[in-house]
Design an enzyme around this catalytic site. Structure first.
Site, PDB file in Angstrom:
ATOM      1  N   ASN A 403       0.814  -1.210   0.000  1.00  0.00           N
ATOM      2  CA  ASN A 403       0.000   0.000   0.000  1.00  0.00           C
ATOM      3  C   ASN A 403       0.853   1.267   0.000  1.00  0.00           C
ATOM      4  O   ASN A 403       1.115   1.847  -1.055  1.00  0.00           O
ATOM      5  CB  ASN A 403      -0.957  -0.035   1.189  1.00  0.00           C
ATOM      6  CG  ASN A 403      -2.015   1.048   1.127  1.00  0.00           C
ATOM      7  OD1 ASN A 403      -1.906   1.976   0.320  1.00  0.00           O
ATOM      8  ND2 ASN A 403      -3.020   0.955   1.949  1.00  0.00           N
ATOM      9  N   ASP A 404       1.305   1.685   1.176  1.00  0.00           N
ATOM     10  CA  ASP A 404       2.020   2.960   1.288  1.00  0.00           C
ATOM     11  C   ASP A 404       3.217   3.082   0.343  1.00  0.00           C
ATOM     12  O   ASP A 404       3.499   4.157  -0.172  1.00  0.00           O
ATOM     13  CB  ASP A 404       2.505   3.163   2.721  1.00  0.00           C
ATOM     14  CG  ASP A 404       1.346   3.401   3.674  1.00  0.00           C
ATOM     15  OD1 ASP A 404       0.272   3.809   3.191  1.00  0.00           O
ATOM     16  OD2 ASP A 404       1.518   3.172   4.883  1.00  0.00           O
ATOM     17  N   VAL A 405       3.904   1.943   0.113  1.00  0.00           N
ATOM     18  CA  VAL A 405       5.114   2.011  -0.703  1.00  0.00           C
ATOM     19  C   VAL A 405       4.813   2.235  -2.178  1.00  0.00           C
ATOM     20  O   VAL A 405       5.727   2.345  -2.990  1.00  0.00           O
ATOM     21  CB  VAL A 405       5.982   0.740  -0.545  1.00  0.00           C
ATOM     22  CG1 VAL A 405       6.413   0.570   0.892  1.00  0.00           C
ATOM     23  CG2 VAL A 405       5.256  -0.499  -1.035  1.00  0.00           C
ATOM     24  N   THR A 406       3.520   2.294  -2.544  1.00  0.00           N
ATOM     25  CA  THR A 406       3.158   2.579  -3.935  1.00  0.00           C
ATOM     26  C   THR A 406       2.429   3.913  -4.069  1.00  0.00           C
ATOM     27  O   THR A 406       1.967   4.262  -5.140  1.00  0.00           O
ATOM     28  CB  THR A 406       2.213   1.486  -4.485  1.00  0.00           C
ATOM     29  OG1 THR A 406       0.994   1.522  -3.728  1.00  0.00           O
ATOM     30  CG2 THR A 406       2.821   0.102  -4.376  1.00  0.00           C
ATOM     31  N   ALA A 443       0.450   4.112   7.245  1.00  0.00           N
ATOM     32  CA  ALA A 443       0.597   5.548   7.484  1.00  0.00           C
ATOM     33  C   ALA A 443      -0.758   6.243   7.641  1.00  0.00           C
ATOM     34  O   ALA A 443      -0.823   7.431   7.927  1.00  0.00           O
ATOM     35  CB  ALA A 443       1.382   6.181   6.347  1.00  0.00           C
TER      36      ALA A 443
END
Lengths: 478, 118
Positions: A403-406, A443
């Site tokens: 999720n957050d890393v994209t 996050a």
């Protein structure tokens, strides 16, 4: 120094070279296994040489001589036998998904052994009234770091295994208690250096064990890669300090090497999460273990839903596919399905790459091991910097449980993930996201990727979603 | 400070620097095996257990020696074995024992749609 002592010191030197070269060979998967063997050979040589030195009644670092009693041999050898068996058994039996726990357990026993070596030598020397500051300072450092590592690693392993809740655990006054434990440990240590006493050492050990527990309890499951790396560095330091205590160079060198490796990994992991190590250790923020805040998220109407058949058609007729596995894939244990899909597409002549973000998984590099176990060739596993330029030329990016890393929002200032290194998934021609819901990641932010026109959402658990896609692709191309 | 302590301190600092240099070149793909390999290396504390055993002469020291030896041995043996096991999984090409058999099973899978998926 007699011939025996000289020989042992030279063997230590050879062992140190083996450790460094062994780590050096880990730069490539093709040579890494040999490196591990080299390191093990150096270790065996160092242990055999030490046993020979002690058995032959050689000189101690203080100038006395070793004389092992029958009880001494009995306890040493039975301890070694029990430990070797336990190590062998766990190493053979462990599942790859449980690697972070095992590494944590090994950190715990390594740190515990280092602390015990310091304690035993302190008790012996203080009995002889021969404790100097040059000796007691490394002893207290060894005992503090070793004890903190021991209890902290056990709690970390418990959290990873699910025996202790993965959510941050805090209670009223826990922070104050933690500070008190630190004060007692450090104050007791300073006092002990000024006036050596066994009771002070007991107080330091207890306070340090308490500090280790209270340090790891408030840290959430998603921050575990950082915690394990840090505890690994601590263990190395504790072993190096034990080397100072007993005046043994191989312990100092090996401990320092491990301390350095743990420190580097800690820094890499914290950077990849866009957080400082201090912020993580103070804790109370990272829960992320399930990330199931359903309901919230991008306005539901703006996302395009797809089903497994649509995805299968896109994948089967692509020329280049990048799979982006994340924490959710590891949590759903869907690495086999993922590897199978990749292999099926590769067989069709499609270029398949895996984009691995540094914090995908539960410890540094964990995702690579999971995929390697699922027979994904390591030539397809690309690091963030290598894979990012590839997104612009790929037909489909398949995001599974990341999720957050994209999230492209990281490129803009002013939000929780600003500046975080991300995978440039949004540059792919078409994006498929397999996800259970539109819930937030760790996050707590909306992922702007999901709202983009080229993105299709397949709402499913990673394992179920991948199985459906696999079946659909097989029907399509069969 | 004795000269022994000073030279040990020098050794420590240089080893840390070598560690930084060597480790920072290891690719992220291998971070877990590297960490587990480093884990095995700190099992060198087994040498420390042997040395304290060489001087132990009372029940308390014997008992702690036993625990230290067991902990350290578990660390060193388990660390190397599991690292080797992990590294054995990293292959440059997918493991396909017999290509013909793999083809057969995948076509069988597509025929029944279900079978091949698991």
């Amino acid at each position: 120094m007699s011939g025996l002592e000289v020989a042992v010191r030279l063997i230590y030197l050879v062992a140190a070279v083996c450790f460094v070269l062994g780590l050096h060979l880990m730069r490539s998967p093709a040579t890494a296994r040999r490196g591990n063997w080299l390191s093990a050979a150096g270790m065996t040589a160092a242990i055999v040489a030490t046993v020979a030195l002690v058995a032959a009644g050689g000189q101690t670092s203080e100038g006395g001589t070793y004389s092992v009693t029958g009880w001494g041999w009995g306890m040493l050898l039975s301890g070694l036998a029990v430990g070797s068996f336990a190590g062998l058994y766990t190493a053979r039996a462990v599942q790859m998904t449980a690697m972070p726990q095992l590494v944590s357990i090994f950190n715990a026993v390594g740190g515990g052994a280092a602390a015990l070596v310091g304690i035993i030598d302190f008790v012996r020397l203080s009995g002889e009234g021969a404790v100097t500051a040059g000796f007691s300072v490394p002893v207290v450092l060894d005992v503090i770091i070793g004890s903190v590592t021991f209890s902290g690693s056990l709690i970390a392993a418990g959290k990873l295994q699910g025996w202790v809740s993965g959510a941050p655990i805090t209670f009223k006054g826990s922070r104050a208690l933690n500070i008190a434990a630190a004060v007692v440990a450090l104050g007791g240590a300073a006092w002990l250096v000024a006036a050596p006493s066994g009771w002070l050492l007991v107080a330091v050990v207890i306070a340090s064990l308490g500090f280790g527990i209270l340090m790891v309890l408030p840290i959430g499951g998603a921050d575990m890669p950082v915690v394990i790396s840090l505890l690994n560095a601590f263990t190395g330091l504790a072993v190096a300090m034990a080397g100072f205590v007993i005046g043994n160079q191989i312990l100092i060198i090996a401990g320092a090497l491990v301390g350095a490796s743990g420190t580097i990994l800690t820094k890499l992991m914290a950077d990849a999460m866009n957080r400082s190590v201090i912020a993580i250790m103070i804790g109370g923020f990272g829960t992320g273990d399930t990330a199931s805040d359903a309901g919230a998220g991008v306005a539901g109407a703006d996302v395009r839903k797809v089903d497994a058949d649509d995805v299968a058609i896109q994948l089967a007729y692509a020329t280049k596919v990048i799979i982006v596995p994340g924490y959710g894939l590891a949590a759903a244990q869907a690495q086999r399905e993922c590897g199978e899909l990749g292999a099926l597409l590769t067989e069709r002549g499609i270029t398949v790459l895996y984009a691995i973000h540094p914090v995908a998984g539960r410890m540094p590099g964990h995702m690579n091991v999971l995929l390697a176990e699922a027979d994904v060739p390591y030539t397809q596993l690309l690091e963030m910097d290598e894979v990012n330029p590839e997104f612009a030329t790929c037909d489909v990016a398949l995001v599974v449980g990341a999720n957050d890393v994209t999230n492209p929002a990281a490129r803009r200032p002013g939000n929780a993930i600003s500046g975080m290194p991300i995978l440039d998934v949004d540059q792919a021609r078409s994006v498929i996201v397999i996800k259970r819901s539109l819930g937030h990641g760790y996050a707590g932010l909306d992922n702007e990727l999901y709202g983009q026109p080229q993105t299709g959402m397949l709402f499913a658990d990673a394992k179920k979603g991948l199985r459906e896609i696999l079946a659909a692709v097989k029907t399509l191309v069969g | 400070m004795s000269s022994e302590l000073l030279s040990n301190l020098g050794l420590f600092v240089l080893a840390v620097l070598v560690g930084f240099e060597v480790i920072s070149k290891i690719p992220a793909t291998l971070h877990t095996p590297m960490m587990s390999g480093a884990n095995a290396i700190h099992g060198v504390v087994v040498v420390g257990a042997v040395i304290v055993a060489g001087l132990a002469d009372d029940p308390f020291a014997y008992f702690l020696t036993f625990v230290a030896a067991a902990f350290a041995a578990m660390n060193v043996v388990g660390g190397y074995v599991v690292t080797d096991r992990m590294l054995g999984m990293f292959k440059a090409r997918p493991a396909r024992p017999a290509p013909a058999a793999a083809d057969a099973s995948s076509s069988a899978g597509s025929a029944t749609t279900e079978g091949g998926a698991r």
